[in-house]
Design a protein around this motif. Sequence first.
Motif, short mmCIF file in Angstrom:
data_model
loop_
_atom_site.label_atom_id
_atom_site.label_comp_id
_atom_site.label_asym_id
_atom_site.label_seq_id
_atom_site.Cartn_x
_atom_site.Cartn_y
_atom_site.Cartn_z
N GLY A 62 26.38 43.17 24.86
CA GLY A 62 27.36 44.30 25.23
C GLY A 62 28.36 44.69 24.36
N VAL A 63 28.60 44.20 23.18
CA VAL A 63 29.48 44.75 22.23
C VAL A 63 29.05 45.25 21.22
CG1 VAL A 63 31.39 43.72 20.82
CG2 VAL A 63 30.84 42.63 22.82
N SER A 64 29.22 46.43 20.77
CA SER A 64 28.65 47.45 19.68
C SER A 64 29.40 47.07 18.46
CB SER A 64 28.40 48.69 20.03
OG SER A 64 29.61 49.22 20.10
N ILE A 65 28.68 47.28 17.41
CA ILE A 65 29.56 47.40 16.08
C ILE A 65 30.60 48.36 15.92
CG2 ILE A 65 29.29 47.79 13.47
CD1 ILE A 65 26.80 46.09 13.65
N LYS A 86 23.46 46.42 9.13
CA LYS A 86 25.22 46.38 9.49
C LYS A 86 25.97 47.02 8.48
CE LYS A 86 24.94 42.07 12.45
NZ LYS A 86 23.36 42.05 12.39
N ALA A 87 25.44 46.73 7.30
CA ALA A 87 26.32 47.54 6.26
C ALA A 87 26.23 49.05 6.42
CB ALA A 87 25.83 46.92 4.72
N LEU A 88 24.96 49.42 6.69
CA LEU A 88 24.65 50.74 6.95
C LEU A 88 25.45 51.36 8.02
CD1 LEU A 88 23.24 53.28 6.15
CD2 LEU A 88 21.19 52.68 7.43
N GLN A 89 25.33 50.75 8.97
CA GLN A 89 26.24 51.21 10.35
C GLN A 89 27.70 51.38 9.77
OE1 GLN A 89 24.53 48.01 12.98
NE2 GLN A 89 24.46 49.96 14.31
N LEU A 90 28.14 50.41 9.13
CA LEU A 90 29.71 50.38 8.71
C LEU A 90 29.98 51.58 7.83
CD1 LEU A 90 32.63 49.34 8.34
CD2 LEU A 90 31.54 47.77 6.41
N SER A 91 28.88 51.82 6.88
CA SER A 91 29.06 53.08 6.04
C SER A 91 29.05 54.32 6.80
CB SER A 91 27.80 52.96 5.09
OG SER A 91 28.05 54.15 4.14
N GLU A 92 28.10 54.42 7.83
CA GLU A 92 28.22 55.69 8.50
C GLU A 92 29.25 55.99 9.40
OE1 GLU A 92 23.42 55.76 9.09
OE2 GLU A 92 24.32 54.83 10.67
N TRP A 93 30.00 54.78 10.09
CA TRP A 93 30.94 54.78 10.78
C TRP A 93 32.03 55.41 10.13
CZ3 TRP A 93 35.66 52.20 10.71
CH2 TRP A 93 36.57 52.04 12.01
N GLN A 112 37.45 36.94 -6.93
CA GLN A 112 36.92 38.20 -6.27
C GLN A 112 35.23 37.84 -5.43
OE1 GLN A 112 36.96 41.35 -8.88
NE2 GLN A 112 39.13 42.07 -8.34
N ARG A 113 34.71 37.20 -6.30
CA ARG A 113 33.39 36.94 -5.95
C ARG A 113 33.49 36.27 -4.62
NH1 ARG A 113 31.85 36.03 -11.34
NH2 ARG A 113 31.65 33.83 -10.66
N ARG A 114 34.37 35.14 -4.69
CA ARG A 114 34.21 34.27 -3.45
C ARG A 114 35.08 34.99 -2.37
NH1 ARG A 114 32.23 29.41 -4.00
NH2 ARG A 114 31.62 28.62 -6.00
N ALA A 115 35.84 35.94 -2.34
CA ALA A 115 36.64 36.28 -1.19
C ALA A 115 35.82 36.70 -0.25
CB ALA A 115 37.38 37.78 -1.92
N GLN A 116 36.37 36.37 1.09
CA GLN A 116 35.49 36.81 2.18
C GLN A 116 36.49 37.81 3.21
OE1 GLN A 116 32.78 35.31 2.48
NE2 GLN A 116 33.21 33.88 0.58
N SER A 117 35.57 38.60 3.58
CA SER A 117 36.30 39.67 4.43
C SER A 117 36.19 39.58 6.15
CB SER A 117 35.01 41.09 4.38
OG SER A 117 35.52 41.97 5.10
N GLY A 118 37.58 39.91 6.40
CA GLY A 118 37.94 39.67 8.06
C GLY A 118 36.91 40.67 8.76
N LEU A 119 36.93 41.72 8.06
CA LEU A 119 36.02 42.87 8.70
C LEU A 119 34.65 42.73 8.87
CD1 LEU A 119 35.91 46.00 9.77
CD2 LEU A 119 35.75 46.71 7.43
N ALA A 120 33.80 42.04 7.73
CA ALA A 120 32.40 41.49 7.93
C ALA A 120 32.52 40.68 8.89
CB ALA A 120 32.21 41.02 6.51
N ARG A 121 33.47 39.56 9.14
CA ARG A 121 33.17 38.52 10.00
C ARG A 121 33.22 39.19 11.58
NH1 ARG A 121 34.50 33.33 9.62
NH2 ARG A 121 35.37 33.83 7.28
N VAL A 122 34.06 40.18 11.75
CA VAL A 122 34.16 40.87 13.15
C VAL A 122 32.78 41.58 13.25
CG1 VAL A 122 35.16 42.94 14.31
CG2 VAL A 122 36.89 41.25 13.05
N ILE A 123 32.05 42.26 12.20
CA ILE A 123 30.82 42.98 12.46
C ILE A 123 30.01 41.91 12.95
CG2 ILE A 123 29.33 44.13 11.35
CD1 ILE A 123 31.49 45.65 9.72
N ILE A 124 29.68 40.74 12.20
CA ILE A 124 28.91 39.79 12.47
C ILE A 124 28.84 38.97 13.79
CG2 ILE A 124 27.82 37.69 11.78
CD1 ILE A 124 28.64 38.39 8.74
N GLU A 184 36.19 50.19 16.13
CA GLU A 184 37.18 50.71 16.66
C GLU A 184 38.48 49.74 17.19
OE1 GLU A 184 35.34 53.08 19.62
OE2 GLU A 184 34.53 54.52 18.16
N LYS A 185 38.13 48.73 17.77
CA LYS A 185 38.96 47.73 17.90
C LYS A 185 39.87 47.29 16.77
CE LYS A 185 39.73 43.37 20.53
NZ LYS A 185 39.06 42.12 21.10
#
Length: 617
Positions: free
Chosen positions: A162-165, A199-206, A143-155, A170-171
């Motif tokens: 011209g691309v917002s988080i 970025k983590a805070l923006q994800l949480s707010e969204w 679990q510690r080594r698992a990687q998130s596709g969602l995090a990759r998209v945000i980064i 939404e995409k």
Amino acid sequence: MWALRRASVPLRNRGFKVGTVRASCVKLAPIACEEDEAGISECSPIICNRYLSMNTAQYYSGYASLKFIVSKHEFSSQADARTKVEDDLEDGFSELGAPPGENNDESVSELDLSDDNEDVGGPQNELELSDAEIEPTEKNSSQRRAQSGLARVIIEASGQSGVSIQSALEKWVEEGKELSRTEVSLAIGNLRKRRLFWKALQLSEWLEGQDGFEFVEKDYASRLDLIAKLHGLEKAENYIESIPESFRGEVIYRTLLANCVVQTNVRKAEQVFNKMKDLEFPLTAFACNQLLILYQRIDKKKIADVLLLMEQENIKPSPFTYNILITAKGQSHDIAGMDQIVETMKAEGIEPDLHIKGTLAKHYAFAGHKNKAIDILKEMEGEKLTENLWVCRYLLPLYAELGKPDEVERIWKVCESNPRFDVCLSAIEAWGRLKKIEEAEKVFEMMVNKWKKISSRHYAVLLNVYANNKMLNEGKDLVRKMADSGCRIGPLTWDALVKLYVRSGEVEKADSVLQKAVNQNYTKPLFSTYMTILNQYAQRGDIHNSEKIFYRMRQAGYASRISHYQALIQAYINAKQPAYGFRERMKADGVFPNKIVASQLVQIDAFRKTAVSDLLD
């Protein structure tokens, strides 16, 4: 627990004075500190009706008494006394970060989300609560080594113009990709690991605005922690008021407590601790450990009070509790007391883990007990180092501290063919301590070639090696390489640059560099960065610039501490100039003098009477 509490107090300080003791269920504010030449370090506490009630006269290095009464779960303090050693060691825990913009997040390449980079270790003065201060929890290694596709998209979205988080998120949903709690937790964890708090805070707010995602207490606690890191404790407290009451549980308040400790905000931490008691939350080892961390830095004599509460409430010390106590004794160079705590821990059936062994070895080395340190290092290494390569990150700097270049070389050769990222950083640090600069540079070049793109906090390790060895030109060249590679120049880099200029005798240049960096980036420098400049101006007796740095620290959000005043007063002493109103300034800041500062105040007192002044008058 009694043996542990006794071990936490040095034998030479175990004087007792029986004071008036009464059971009390009300909170009482501390009585103002008084200066005194006498010194008694501990009073006899008496427990009545599950309430801890003390009329205690505690003294710091034989002078400043602090009298307070504590009821169940409560602490109250206005003292901020510490030694210089403690000041040096606490710098790494004083930075939470100022409100950043999007451009303040470090550039992260695709490799930064790879397994190789998962265990990246940084310098000692990282910008957040270190692993040594977070209550450890058992996690599955996969679990510690698992990687998130969602995090990759945000980064990736943040790196495209011209691309917002928000549009990227939404995409993600429109494409029918998973937005489960597991994926979200993994994404926020990945972003936190790479210090992308904004970025983590923006994800949480969204997420809170998404119909398909229901917030629970841990989600609110995660948001609270991010707000505290990015916007400070006041905004975090205000956010708690917006959390539904049914979710304002113990997890929320212990998150706030931990952030108060990170900021070394004694008054606020104790208020939150008392608030948790008022709300009748169970007193946990986690909460007590937070206070132990705090008092380990600012007032070691109060550690015994926390242990007394734990004994009263039948709270069993965790391995983390023992590690804090061992660190406190090691910082005080009380090796006998440190050994006694280890024996108490073993008697309770808890064997020292790798982290505790590393802590012991470090303090043995610093105290000159080289044989003890080496014995522990051999124990950590085991019979076959090739089967325990992850231990090398601890062994390399500790052998360097012991002045053992042959051992450093032996350990590094075992790792060299396929080193972990964190081991490379430890090797650079180790070679730097041994003043073997070429070896440190070779490891760094190998690291850059292997991982291609690394962040500024990894450059900072080599930059600190140059600073410690007064290699100004090499340091400048490295910073240029950082800029050319696209790294963000942030607080860790500024800290190393300031040390580089100061140790090269160019304190004015260091001051100028720091001010330009702050103006350009609007990011909060490290506590240690300011103190490096302040101490240098103080040594010169430069009152004007010392006061200027003192003021800038307050502007940056660092509450005044005894160490600030100690440095500032020293500037007046070295300038042979009297000063007015220092006691009032300190009192207004809630800071009370320890023995060192009390003696300094006498030296700058413009109205001090001496035998000579009496004759002349």
